[in-house]
Motif scaffolding. Structure first.
Motif, PDB file in Angstrom:
ATOM      1  N   ALA A   1       0.822  -1.315  -0.014  1.00 34.91           N
ATOM      2  CA  ALA A   1       0.134  -0.002  -0.150  1.00 34.91           C
ATOM      3  C   ALA A   1       0.810   1.158   0.001  1.00 34.91           C
ATOM      4  CB  ALA A   1      -1.061  -0.039   1.266  1.00 34.91           C
ATOM      5  N   TYR A   2       2.035   1.155   0.703  1.00 35.51           N
ATOM      6  CA  TYR A   2       2.835   2.249   0.643  1.00 35.51           C
ATOM      7  C   TYR A   2       3.601   2.567  -0.478  1.00 35.51           C
ATOM      8  CZ  TYR A   2       6.758   5.509   2.178  1.00 35.51           C
ATOM      9  OH  TYR A   2       7.812   6.408   2.247  1.00 35.51           O
ATOM     10  N   VAL A   3       3.987   1.532  -1.189  1.00 32.14           N
ATOM     11  CA  VAL A   3       4.595   1.589  -2.439  1.00 32.14           C
ATOM     12  C   VAL A   3       3.621   2.111  -3.515  1.00 32.14           C
ATOM     13  CG1 VAL A   3       5.670   0.219  -4.383  1.00 32.14           C
ATOM     14  CG2 VAL A   3       6.320  -0.015  -2.090  1.00 32.14           C
ATOM     15  N   MET A   4       2.354   1.495  -3.396  1.00 34.19           N
ATOM     16  CA  MET A   4       1.293   2.224  -4.503  1.00 34.19           C
ATOM     17  C   MET A   4       1.077   3.620  -4.300  1.00 34.19           C
ATOM     18  SD  MET A   4       0.592  -0.312  -6.487  1.00 34.19           S
ATOM     19  CE  MET A   4      -0.367   0.776  -7.432  1.00 34.19           C
ATOM     20  N   GLY A   5       1.215   3.995  -2.815  1.00 37.04           N
ATOM     21  CA  GLY A   5       1.212   5.547  -2.826  1.00 37.04           C
ATOM     22  C   GLY A   5       2.276   6.262  -3.503  1.00 37.04           C
ATOM     23  N   LEU A   6       3.494   5.800  -3.635  1.00 34.96           N
ATOM     24  CA  LEU A   6       4.485   6.351  -4.241  1.00 34.96           C
ATOM     25  C   LEU A   6       4.375   6.376  -5.786  1.00 34.96           C
ATOM     26  CD1 LEU A   6       7.722   4.906  -2.387  1.00 34.96           C
ATOM     27  CD2 LEU A   6       6.559   7.387  -2.014  1.00 34.96           C
ATOM     28  N   VAL A   7       3.541   5.420  -6.078  1.00 37.52           N
ATOM     29  CA  VAL A   7       3.426   5.290  -7.611  1.00 37.52           C
ATOM     30  C   VAL A   7       2.347   6.127  -7.966  1.00 37.52           C
ATOM     31  CG1 VAL A   7       2.489   3.629  -9.390  1.00 37.52           C
ATOM     32  CG2 VAL A   7       4.074   2.693  -7.889  1.00 37.52           C
ATOM     33  N   ARG A   8       1.369   6.389  -7.107  1.00 35.76           N
ATOM     34  CA  ARG A   8       0.419   7.398  -7.244  1.00 35.76           C
ATOM     35  C   ARG A   8       0.838   8.810  -7.441  1.00 35.76           C
ATOM     36  NH1 ARG A   8      -4.461   6.253  -3.954  1.00 35.76           N
ATOM     37  NH2 ARG A   8      -5.114   5.208  -5.917  1.00 35.76           N
ATOM     38  N   GLN A   9       1.871   8.929  -6.585  1.00 37.51           N
ATOM     39  CA  GLN A   9       2.452  10.319  -6.581  1.00 37.51           C
ATOM     40  C   GLN A   9       3.390  10.474  -8.033  1.00 37.51           C
ATOM     41  OE1 GLN A   9       5.112  11.588  -3.198  1.00 37.51           O
ATOM     42  NE2 GLN A   9       4.067  10.093  -1.994  1.00 37.51           N
ATOM     43  N   ALA A  10       4.094   9.597  -8.616  1.00 32.82           N
ATOM     44  CA  ALA A  10       4.496   9.500  -9.855  1.00 32.82           C
ATOM     45  C   ALA A  10       3.390   9.812 -10.968  1.00 32.82           C
ATOM     46  CB  ALA A  10       5.492   8.384 -10.053  1.00 32.82           C
ATOM     47  N   HIS A  11       2.349   9.101 -10.924  1.00 32.35           N
ATOM     48  CA  HIS A  11       1.026   9.345 -11.827  1.00 32.35           C
ATOM     49  C   HIS A  11       0.858  10.666 -11.658  1.00 32.35           C
ATOM     50  CE1 HIS A  11      -2.598   8.959 -14.046  1.00 32.35           C
ATOM     51  NE2 HIS A  11      -3.264   9.103 -13.094  1.00 32.35           N
ATOM     52  N   GLU A  12       0.510  11.312 -10.502  1.00 28.62           N
ATOM     53  CA  GLU A  12      -0.093  12.655 -10.392  1.00 28.62           C
ATOM     54  C   GLU A  12       0.868  13.592 -10.793  1.00 28.62           C
ATOM     55  OE1 GLU A  12      -1.160  12.757  -6.326  1.00 28.62           O
ATOM     56  OE2 GLU A  12      -2.912  11.458  -6.612  1.00 28.62           O
ATOM     57  N   TYR A  13       2.379  13.503 -10.473  1.00 33.18           N
ATOM     58  CA  TYR A  13       3.421  14.138 -11.204  1.00 33.18           C
ATOM     59  C   TYR A  13       3.306  14.343 -12.699  1.00 33.18           C
ATOM     60  CZ  TYR A  13       8.014  16.264 -11.845  1.00 33.18           C
ATOM     61  OH  TYR A  13       9.047  16.809 -12.389  1.00 33.18           O
ATOM     62  N   GLN A  14       3.174  13.267 -13.362  1.00 38.82           N
ATOM     63  CA  GLN A  14       3.032  12.978 -14.671  1.00 38.82           C
ATOM     64  C   GLN A  14       1.793  13.844 -15.454  1.00 38.82           C
ATOM     65  OE1 GLN A  14       5.344  11.643 -17.121  1.00 38.82           O
ATOM     66  NE2 GLN A  14       6.732  11.978 -15.481  1.00 38.82           N
ATOM     67  N   MET A  15       0.894  13.717 -14.726  1.00 42.40           N
ATOM     68  CA  MET A  15      -0.416  14.286 -15.291  1.00 42.40           C
ATOM     69  C   MET A  15      -0.372  15.863 -15.127  1.00 42.40           C
ATOM     70  SD  MET A  15      -2.047  11.865 -16.646  1.00 42.40           S
ATOM     71  CE  MET A  15      -3.719  12.668 -16.853  1.00 42.40           C
ATOM     72  N   ALA A  16       0.166  16.367 -14.059  1.00 40.19           N
ATOM     73  CA  ALA A  16       0.326  17.835 -13.747  1.00 40.19           C
ATOM     74  C   ALA A  16       1.212  18.380 -14.588  1.00 40.19           C
ATOM     75  CB  ALA A  16       0.577  18.018 -12.148  1.00 40.19           C
ATOM     76  N   ASP A  17       2.370  17.591 -15.093  1.00 41.38           N
ATOM     77  CA  ASP A  17       3.281  18.110 -15.751  1.00 41.38           C
ATOM     78  C   ASP A  17       2.782  18.565 -17.233  1.00 41.38           C
ATOM     79  OD1 ASP A  17       5.864  19.021 -16.695  1.00 41.38           O
ATOM     80  OD2 ASP A  17       6.498  17.116 -17.225  1.00 41.38           O
ATOM     81  N   GLU A  18       2.704  19.769 -17.591  1.00 34.82           N
ATOM     82  CA  GLU A  18       2.369  20.273 -18.819  1.00 34.82           C
ATOM     83  C   GLU A  18       3.740  20.462 -19.836  1.00 34.82           C
ATOM     84  OE1 GLU A  18      -0.882  19.984 -19.980  1.00 34.82           O
ATOM     85  OE2 GLU A  18      -1.323  19.468 -17.873  1.00 34.82           O
TER      86      GLU A  18
END
Length: 101
Positions: A84-101
């Motif tokens: 669950a903790y690792v998936m939280g880190l993966v989610r952060q990477a996903h959100e970082y990619q989606m926010a990066d314009e």
């Protein structure tokens, strides 16, 4: 994009890669690459280590090292790792990619 396997690398057709729409263009993104290893999986996150909130210190910086995957940050995922903790880190990477314009 090139993907790597234990037997070498191969080219993935562009229509199989994940995409996101930004205005009139479509950008390809990959927040995560998974490299299977004996006894664990190595996750390559496409987020700078400075932008990752990792209180447990599981991630490490691989920018200046040879590595598989397209991200500058890696995490080892074994049976005893908190999934669950690792998936939280993966989610952060996903959100970082989606926010990066």
């Amino acid at each position: 994009a090139e993907q790597y396997t234990p037997r070498g690398r191969y080219r993935v057709p562009g229509n199989l890669l994940p995409t996101r729409r930004t205005g009139a263009t479509i950008k390809r993104y990959s927040p995560l690459d998974v490299v299977p290893q004996k006894g664990r999986m190595r996750l390559s996150l496409n987020i700078p280590i400075e932008s990752l909130r990792d209180e447990r210190g599981l991630a490490w910086d691989v920018r200046n090292k040879g590595h598989w995957g397209n991200g500058p940050t890696e995490i080892g995922l074994a049976e005893d790792t908190d999934f669950a903790y690792v998936m939280g880190l993966v989610r952060q990477a996903h959100e970082y990619q989606m926010a990066d314009e």
